[in-house]
Design an enzyme around this catalytic site. Structure first.
Site, PDB file in Angstrom:
ATOM      1  CG  HIS A  41      -2.805  -1.951  -8.102  1.00  0.00           C
ATOM      2  ND1 HIS A  41      -3.440  -1.280  -7.077  1.00  0.00           N
ATOM      3  CD2 HIS A  41      -1.621  -2.387  -7.583  1.00  0.00           C
ATOM      4  CE1 HIS A  41      -2.671  -1.297  -6.007  1.00  0.00           C
ATOM      5  NE2 HIS A  41      -1.569  -1.957  -6.285  1.00  0.00           N
ATOM      6  NE  ARG A  42      -3.217  -3.495  -3.800  1.00  0.00           N
ATOM      7  CZ  ARG A  42      -3.302  -2.652  -2.781  1.00  0.00           C
ATOM      8  NH1 ARG A  42      -4.395  -2.623  -2.038  1.00  0.00           N
ATOM      9  NH2 ARG A  42      -2.299  -1.845  -2.463  1.00  0.00           N
ATOM     10  CD  GLU A  68       0.274  -5.742  -7.972  1.00  0.00           C
ATOM     11  OE1 GLU A  68       1.170  -5.718  -7.118  1.00  0.00           O
ATOM     12  OE2 GLU A  68      -0.934  -5.601  -7.675  1.00  0.00           O
ATOM     13  CG  ASP A  70      -0.288  -7.514  -3.517  1.00  0.00           C
ATOM     14  OD1 ASP A  70       0.757  -6.903  -3.764  1.00  0.00           O
ATOM     15  OD2 ASP A  70      -1.426  -7.061  -3.769  1.00  0.00           O
ATOM     16  CG  HIS A  83      -1.868  -5.141  -0.429  1.00  0.00           C
ATOM     17  ND1 HIS A  83      -1.701  -4.348   0.692  1.00  0.00           N
ATOM     18  CD2 HIS A  83      -1.023  -4.637  -1.361  1.00  0.00           C
ATOM     19  CE1 HIS A  83      -0.814  -3.409   0.433  1.00  0.00           C
ATOM     20  NE2 HIS A  83      -0.385  -3.556  -0.800  1.00  0.00           N
ATOM     21  CD  GLU A 142       4.219  -6.025  -3.940  1.00  0.00           C
ATOM     22  OE1 GLU A 142       3.281  -5.490  -4.554  1.00  0.00           O
ATOM     23  OE2 GLU A 142       4.787  -5.508  -2.957  1.00  0.00           O
ATOM     24  CE  LYS A 144       2.251  -5.552  -0.655  1.00  0.00           C
ATOM     25  NZ  LYS A 144       3.003  -4.417  -1.213  1.00  0.00           N
ATOM     26  CG  ASP A 269      -6.406   0.869  -7.900  1.00  0.00           C
ATOM     27  OD1 ASP A 269      -5.609  -0.087  -7.874  1.00  0.00           O
ATOM     28  OD2 ASP A 269      -6.551   1.665  -6.950  1.00  0.00           O
TER      29      ASP A 269
HETATM   30  O1  G3P Z   1       2.735  -3.113  -8.516  1.00  0.00           O
HETATM   31  C1  G3P Z   1       3.266  -2.378  -7.472  1.00  0.00           C
HETATM   32  C2  G3P Z   1       2.351  -2.103  -6.349  1.00  0.00           C
HETATM   33  O2  G3P Z   1       1.372  -3.080  -6.249  1.00  0.00           O
HETATM   34  C3  G3P Z   1       3.118  -1.981  -5.079  1.00  0.00           C
HETATM   35  O3  G3P Z   1       2.352  -1.433  -4.052  1.00  0.00           O
HETATM   36  O4  G3P Z   1       1.109  -1.552  -1.964  1.00  0.00           O
HETATM   37  O5  G3P Z   1      -0.091  -1.786  -4.093  1.00  0.00           O
HETATM   38  O6  G3P Z   1       1.344  -3.620  -3.309  1.00  0.00           O
HETATM   39  P1  G3P Z   1       1.133  -2.134  -3.334  1.00  0.00           P
HETATM   40 CA    CA Z   2       1.255  -5.121  -5.099  1.00  0.00          CA
END
Ligand code: G3P
Ligand code: CA
Length: 274
Positions: A41-42, A68, A70, A83, A142, A144, A269
């Site tokens: 995640h990120r 992942e 954004d 993000h 993503e 965003k 994470d």
């Molecule tokens: O992968 C989904 C997740 O990243 C969506 O929420 O806020 O972390 O971008 P957020």
């Molecule tokens: Ca995301």
């Protein structure tokens, strides 16, 4: 004669019993060996400042199958990896992403807010990100807040086509968003890239069937927030023919529960938690 018949029935019953037992054992074994995809995640946002090169390198080091990220767009229409719609939380600057040019946004320090040792990390452009990481893992991109950035879908589609990244089997690309209109638009531009619908609202029955039917017009993945997940919802999503990635896992116990209920991928994470 009666005894002969009885013997025959008992033998048939035993054969059925043994076959059922073997099938069950095989299914349990397959389930216990099923490992969901690891999605950083990120990057590895639990260990490093999110959406930076340090974070993506860490995720790869921890064995992430996917990164992942954004993406948003600057004033001069360059895609950047960040993000929030402002730089306030994750850099030493202030202001909206869309009010910076790429060169302006890249003067900001995107690492110190997390820990001093990450001073000097930049907000990566999408091009820099692809130069460094495309082909090393799958990418879960993503869109965003795409409604803030008219044209962002075409910009992303063109970049993926230009680099020949569409249709890769080994390290696939998936595009996801909360914004269904944007996803449909992207799907029309580039139908061969799988789409993921992000879902976070708790409806009475999870995600209504009519929504799942609508999503099937353009999406391959349904990606719900962990707070709304249960085994029944995962089964229903699978029954509708989608794959499912769950976000965002921050505890080992959550990762264990998701593995048990058979999700296809876990966005975390801490990609070393499972
Ligand atoms: O992968 C989904 C997740 O990243 C969506 O929420 O806020 O972390 O971008 P957020
Ligand atoms: Ca995301």
């Amino acid at each position: 004669m009666e005894q002969k018949k009885l013997k025959k029935y008992v033998t048939i019953l035993m054969i059925i019993f043994v076959a059922a037992y073997r099938l069950l054992k095989k299914q349990i074994k397959a389930q216990s060996h099923f490992k969901p995809l690891k999605i950083g995640h990120r990057g590895a946002a639990g260990y490093c400042p999110e959406n930076t090169f340090a974070s993506f390198h860490k995720a790869l080091e921890l064995g992430a199958d996917y990164l992942e990220i954004d993406i948003q767009m600057t004033k001069d229409e360059e895609l950047v990896v960040i993000h929030d719609a402002t730089v306030n939380r994750t850099s030493n600057g202030k202001g909206k992403v869309k009010d910076f040019t790429l060169s302006e946004i890249q003067t900001l320090d995107a690492g110190s807010w997390f820990k001093p040792e990450f001073a000097g990390e930049k907000i990566p452009s999408f091009n820099e990100f692809l130069d460094e990481f495309a082909g090393k893992a799958g990418l879960l991109i993503e869109l965003k807040k795409p409604s803030l950035y008219p044209g962002i879908e075409a910009k992303l589609a063109n970049e993926l086509i230009k680099r020949g990244l569409v249709g890769a089997n080994k390290h696939p690309i998936i595009v996801q968003s909360f914004d269904r209109t944007s996803l449909k638009h992207f799907h029309n531009l580039l139908p061969s890239v799988p789409i993921g619908v992000l879902v976070k609202n708790r409806a009475v029955n999870g995600i209504p069937n009519k929504d799942l039917q609508f999503f099937s017009e353009f999406a391959t993945y349904i990606n719900p927030k962990i707070a709304i997940v249960n085994k029944r919802l995962i089964n229903r999503i699978h029954q509708h023919g989608f794959k499912v990635f769950i976000w965002t896992v921050k505890k080992k116990s959550e990762a264990n529960m998701l593995q048990r209920i058979g999700v296809d991928g876990i966005v975390s994470d801490y990609p070393d938690f499972f």
